[in-house]
Design an enzyme around this catalytic site. Structure first.
Site, PDB file in Angstrom:
ATOM      1  N   LYS A   1       0.867  -1.178   0.000  1.00 38.42           N
ATOM      2  CA  LYS A   1       0.000   0.000   0.000  1.00 38.42           C
ATOM      3  C   LYS A   1       0.904   1.228   0.000  1.00 38.42           C
ATOM      4  O   LYS A   1       1.957   1.235   0.673  1.00 38.42           O
ATOM      5  CB  LYS A   1      -0.870  -0.048   1.260  1.00 38.42           C
TER       6      LYS A   1
ATOM      7  N   SER B   1      -9.556   1.364   3.082  1.00 34.74           N
ATOM      8  CA  SER B   1      -8.719   2.172   2.215  1.00 34.74           C
ATOM      9  C   SER B   1      -7.672   1.362   1.441  1.00 34.74           C
ATOM     10  O   SER B   1      -7.033   1.897   0.547  1.00 34.74           O
ATOM     11  CB  SER B   1      -8.015   3.236   3.041  1.00 34.74           C
TER      12      SER B   1
ATOM     13  N   SER C   1      -9.657  -1.248   7.252  1.00 32.70           N
ATOM     14  CA  SER C   1      -9.153  -0.915   5.918  1.00 32.70           C
ATOM     15  C   SER C   1      -8.467  -2.044   5.160  1.00 32.70           C
ATOM     16  O   SER C   1      -8.171  -1.893   3.981  1.00 32.70           O
ATOM     17  CB  SER C   1      -8.202   0.279   5.999  1.00 32.70           C
TER      18      SER C   1
END
Lengths: 474, 96, 482
Positions: free
Chosen positions: C78, C153, C177
């Site tokens: 990420k 996310s 997330s």
């Protein structure tokens, strides 16, 4: 009107650790700009703090030396504000639960106890430089340097008391070797909170905070200035505003920096560190390894060296000076002679030059050598003073100075008698006076001999021989 | 309830400029947020200590030793800034 | 054979057996990344360096040297995980060109085990959000159905793994997330215990809840990467030694079931506005766990209803703090328009931070004002304790708790990202885990189902082994028989 002044101090001291508060960057003073930086102290995204063990130890030590209660569980918090010298948008500090609380320093001289509210650990900020062309240059070498903040209760009422408090505080921190406490270098910074109360009329002024104080003398002067400013305003039926002011040394005045609004620091716990546990065992261990502090040293000096209280006080005010004394008396067996010399000529010299003892060429070995020359009658006391002056200027050893300048005392009787006879022959009136029982005449004649010997004649011996000679002439 | 003044205040504190329209839009959203968290008032927290962290206290403090490996070269320190001079971060003609 | 179609374990084995080279593995995935560009799973592709590294690994293998446990496996991160020399944007204009001069500890651990970092995945700006639509680099699309949101996310990570652009990926999970987008994309996602994986170099959102999570296509793959990363890190004061013991003796090649496992299931699950399909699948999932020998009991958790509000207050407060460092001075976006430092800060932040991020900062600042702190922030901290205590009590009675990962299936792109109510509600089963600092896994109910539904198992602190066993057992069950 009778006014009472109320003064509290906030003192920031940089700790002499090897590394910064939350990272392994060197805590060396200065250095090329931005060369003592890592992701942590630069506040790069994702970097996490790790608290310095020695900084905590130093904070605990300071707390113990200032009679504080040590909190076994304290807490680090983030104090939020934006400024160029701050790398994270917050300063990591301690708000709710500081590491030390409720201490005091006794000011025996004025019979007062100044209470200490708290001591907490925090980090220093970077430094700004403004160029002539209007740009700002920022160096983060100092960002993250460990600090303790010491906050007193508003227990002082004069500049002199503040000064006294600071002297004692500085001495203790220096004794502990946790900080080099130099105001000029910024390793000790002091802000003053001051207001005055008119007890008769039940009036009081609003608190002013004074910053930018570069010496203890400035603290004293700024307090005096503010006292008058507050008084004048109250007397004129006005009042001060809650404000932060800056001391301007060049004009000897404080100047408004900013008005104090309601401070919104949005404190939250520093979750990356969180609860700070200092266990009893560690505190006990630190206690057991505490160096001797000024008060303890003073009573020991009185006891071990039979010094008067005043002398012991002066000698122990400063750790280096106390060490200097102790080392010197190891080398020469005369406690009071050493203390008299240090408190007299040595301290005078240091004060004049605004130096610390360790910054001069004088060492315990050299002082002992000098005093031993006096004790052995190689030189007189007065010549000794002269030798000391030369030593301070050249750094040469007393023996070398005495030799090079031919200052050895004349104790050879024939030589002395020759001089005595010369003086007697030149001062008939004085002989008359002596005979008439005027003791002053003897002193005068001895002085004359000392003069022609350029101070080198052994004064006791001259006096003795002079007396013999004069008596034989009766 | 949250007002325009409140929004201006927190925007000032958090150094974010907002246009009048932004403020209006934010107001709506923040009022919604406030309403959503109001439920917390129903929780009985008498005698409950705040939970500041879920991890245990730090296992060990950092030893006071210089970590040369982690110290950045000056070029690395300055690589992401827009303006620099003589090894410093630089701001142009700041007036304050 | 399509080499991207197999598990990470198999890729590793085939690499060791010299059936496939690391370069081939990297190229095969690069090809998929090129083909599936429109999903927008990646912000940065680390092509040259990854190929260079693959070549070195091939040579290392040929030389007979001992290989790491991740050798040959391409892995994506990420884009809020710092990579030295590779830009790390956090999906924000603020950090569009920011290049960290250091690696996150997880990056070092992956490289030490010969994993290959091949790309940085898309995310909601600063990991704030749950749809991966608020990224400055555009929304990520769901490979299950391109019209749906990926979740977030960590949407880029779950999409990359689902669409075989990457066998394994790291995300971060502050309130769900990793688990929520894993559920939305029909892949496996684990949020470990707070303190189990180093956060050093992982850009903080809400730092008392942030945790690195792992995304994989199956539980076994996911546990492989998880185990590699569960290490004490001296650069993260909240990382713990005991993390290293948790998975040490776990055998992922065994067949697990739920025999002797006590499973707590919320009695009041109907109160949480579940989509019909989620309710139906969850019911089936519970049946399956029972059929695999699980002792399922109904529980109730009174504090759970406060979890989203508690999370909202605490996470925004921490966001307002953690994002204060982005001022345009030392790194990141700097506005051209300024005459004072304050203008520099204000304009840079206004121009480079997104709407949702600003909203959270403002709300977080609001709850910390002197006049509000007690009512909101401190109250939330107390409620946090109630929630943590209740989880702890439940997990002293049950080995694992079982919930749907989210109450709903993914909505359509662009329809609801501004609807805070839906966003708020979608976190209900996940945020409590972060507030309590415990661990959880999301496993697809049916990997082939068109409407993705994830099942969440929750375990106590440092009991990731229970999650892996439950996940393996659940995965081993046959949903079609139900």
């Amino acid at each position: 009107m009778s006014f009472k002044t109320i003064i509290g101090l906030e003192i920031h001291t940089e700790l002499m650790t090897e590394t910064k508060m939350f990272c392994g960057c060197t805590n060396e003073f200065g250095g090329d700009a931005n060369t003592h930086c890592c992701p942590v102290c630069l506040g790069l995204p994702g970097a996490l703090p790790r608290i310095n063990e020695t900084a905590i130890e130093y904070a605990v030590k300071s707390g113990l030396a200032l009679n504080c209660k040590i909190n076994t569980s304290s807490q680090t918090d983030r104090k939020h504000y934006f400024y160029v010298d701050l790398t994270k948008g917050y300063q990591t500090s301690q708000a709710e639960r500081p590491i030390c609380e409720e201490g005091f320093i006794e000011l025996e001289e004025v019979g007062k106890k100044v209470r200490i509210e708290r001591i907490h650990v925090e980090e220093d900020t970077g430094k700004l430089n403004h160029t002539e062309t209007g740009e700002t240059l920022v160096d983060y070498n100092r960002a993250g340097v460990p600090l303790i903040e010491i906050v007193t209760r508003p227990d002082m009422s004069t500049g002199e008391e503040a000064r006294l408090f600071l002297d004692k505080l500085r001495a203790r921190l220096k004794y502990l070797e946790v900080s080099d406490v130099r105001m000029e270098q910024g390793s000790l910074r002091c802000d003053v909170n001051i207001n005055i109360v008119d007890e008769e009329r039940g009036l009081k002024s609003n608190i002013s905070e004074i910053k930018n104080l570069n010496s203890f003398r400035a603290v004293e002067k700024a307090i005096e200035f503010e006292e008058n400013r507050h008084k004048e305003l109250l007397e004129a039926g006005k009042n001060t505003i809650k404000e932060t002011r800056r001391w301007d040394e060049s004009v000897g005045e404080t100047i408004l920096m900013r008005e104090k609004g309601d401070s919104q620091y949005r404190f939250i716990t520093e979750g990356d560190i969180g609860v700070l546990n200092v266990d009893e065992k560690w505190i006990e261990d630190i206690k057991n390894h505490m160096p001797e502090l000024p008060a303890e040293k003073k009573s020991r000096f009185i006891k071990d060296f039979s010094l008067p209280e005043y002398d012991a006080e002066v000698l122990t005010q400063n750790k280096e000076l106390a060490n200097f004394y102790e080392k010197t008396v190891e080398l020469i067996d005369d406690y009071s002679m050493v203390s008299n010399w240090i408190m007299g000529d040595v301290l005078r010299r240091i004060k004049d030059e605004e130096l610390e003892i360790e910054e001069t060429p004088l060492t315990p070995n050299l002082l002992a050598e000098l005093l031993n020359l006096i004790k052995a009658n190689t030189i007189s006391n007065n010549v000794g003073k002269k030798v000391l002056r030369t030593l301070f200027e050249t750094g040469k050893s007393p023996k070398q100075i005495v030799e090079e300048e031919g200052l050895s005392q004349i104790s050879n009787e024939d030589e002395l008698i020759e001089m005595i006879e010369k003086i007697i022959s030149e001062n008939e009136q004085s002989i008359e006076d002596y005979r008439a029982g005027k003791d002053r005449a003897l002193g005068f004649l001895v002085g004359q001999v000392m003069k022609i010997s350029r101070g080198k004649a052994n004064p006791q011996l001259v006096s003795e021989k002079m007396k013999e000679k004069l008596d034989s002439l009766k | 309830m949250i007002s325009k003044e409140d929004i201006k205040k927190v925007a000032d504190l958090s150094m974010i400029n907002l246009s009048e329209q932004d403020i209006k839009c934010m107001e709506e959203k923040l009022v919604e947020s406030i309403q959503r968290v109001e439920i917390l008032g129903q929780a009985n927290t008498d005698g409950v200590e705040p939970l500041l962290q879920v991890h245990e206290p730090i296992e060990e403090f950092r030893k006071d030793l210089v970590e040369v490996d982690y110290i950045l070269d000056r070029e690395e320190v300055l690589v992401n800034t827009k303006e620099q001079q003589y090894g410093y971060f630089k701001l142009l003609n700041i007036m304050d | 054979m399509d080499i991207t179609n197999i598990s990470a374990y198999e890729m590793h084995e085939k690499f060791l057996n010299e059936e496939v080279t690391a370069v081939e593995l990297v190229n095969a995935h690069l090809e998929n990344m090129e083909k599936l560009k429109e999903l927008n799973a990646f912000i940065t592709i680390n092509k040259e360096e990854a190929l260079e590294r693959a070549k070195i690994l091939d040579e290392k293998l040929a030389s007979g040297a001992e290989m790491g446990v991740l050798a040959g496996i391409p892995i994506s991160l990420k884009d809020n995980i710092s990579t030295k020399g590779i830009r790390t944007t956090c999906g924000s204009k603020m950090l569009e060109n920011y290049i960290p001069p250091f690696n996150a500890t997880v990056v070092e651990l992956i490289e030490a085990e010969d994993g290959i970092i091949l790309g940085k995945t898309n995310l909601d700006e600063f990991a704030i959000g749950s749809s991966t639509e608020s990224s400055y680099f555009g929304a990520t699309k769901n490979p299950v159905d391109n019209n749906l949101i990926a979740g977030g996310s960590s949407g880029g990570s779950t999409v990359a793994v689902k669409s075989r652009q990457m066998p394994l990926s790291l995300g971060t999970d502050t309130g769900g997330s990793v688990r929520q987008p894993a559920s939305y994309c029909n892949v496996v996602g684990i949020k470990p215990t707070y303190g189990a994986i180093s956060r050093f170099g992982v850009v903080s959102m809400a730092n008392t809840m942030d945790q690195v999570g792992v995304v994989g296509r199956n539980v076994r793959d996911t546990s492989l990467l998880l185990k590699t990363l569960m290490k004490k890190d001296t650069r993260d004061g909240t990382s713990y030694k005991k993390s290293e013991e948790v998975l040490k003796n776990l055998d992922v090649n065994k067949n697990y079931d739920f025999k002797g496992i006590k499973v707590g299931v919320l009695k009041t699950i109907g109160d949480y506005k579940l989509d019909e399909i989620v309710a139906r699948d969850f019911e089936k999932a519970v049946e399956m766990v029972k059929s695999l020998g699980g002792q399922v009991e109904e529980i109730s958790m009174d504090s759970l209803k406060y979890a989203p509000a508690c999370y909202h207050v605490l996470s925004t407060a921490e966001v307002s703090s953690n994002l204060a460092r982005f001022d345009g001075l030392r790194y990141g976006y700097r506005s051209e328009k300024y005459e004072t430092t304050e203008e520099l800060f204000r304009n840079s932040r206004q121009e480079a931070l997104g709407k949702e991020v600003k909203r959270r900062i403002l709300f977080g600042t609001y709850v910390l004002l002197n006049e509000n702190k007690k009512e909101y922030y401190e109250k939330a901290l107390k409620v946090r304790r109630l929630i943590a205590d209740e989880y702890s009590e439940m997990l002293s009675k049950y080995d694992v708790l079982m919930t749907p990962t989210t109450p709903t299936i993914p909505f359509e792109l662009g329809t609801n990202s501004d609807n805070t109510e839906i966003q708020y509600n979608s976190d209900i089963f996940t945020v409590g885990v972060n507030l309590a600092g415990i661990c959880a896994i999301s496993v697809p109910f049916d990997k082939e189902e068109a409407a993705p539904v994830g099942i969440q198992f929750i375990a106590n602190k440092f009991e990731e082994d229970k999650l892996i066993k439950a996940g393996l057992a659940f995965e081993g069950g046959n949903v079609d028989e139900l």
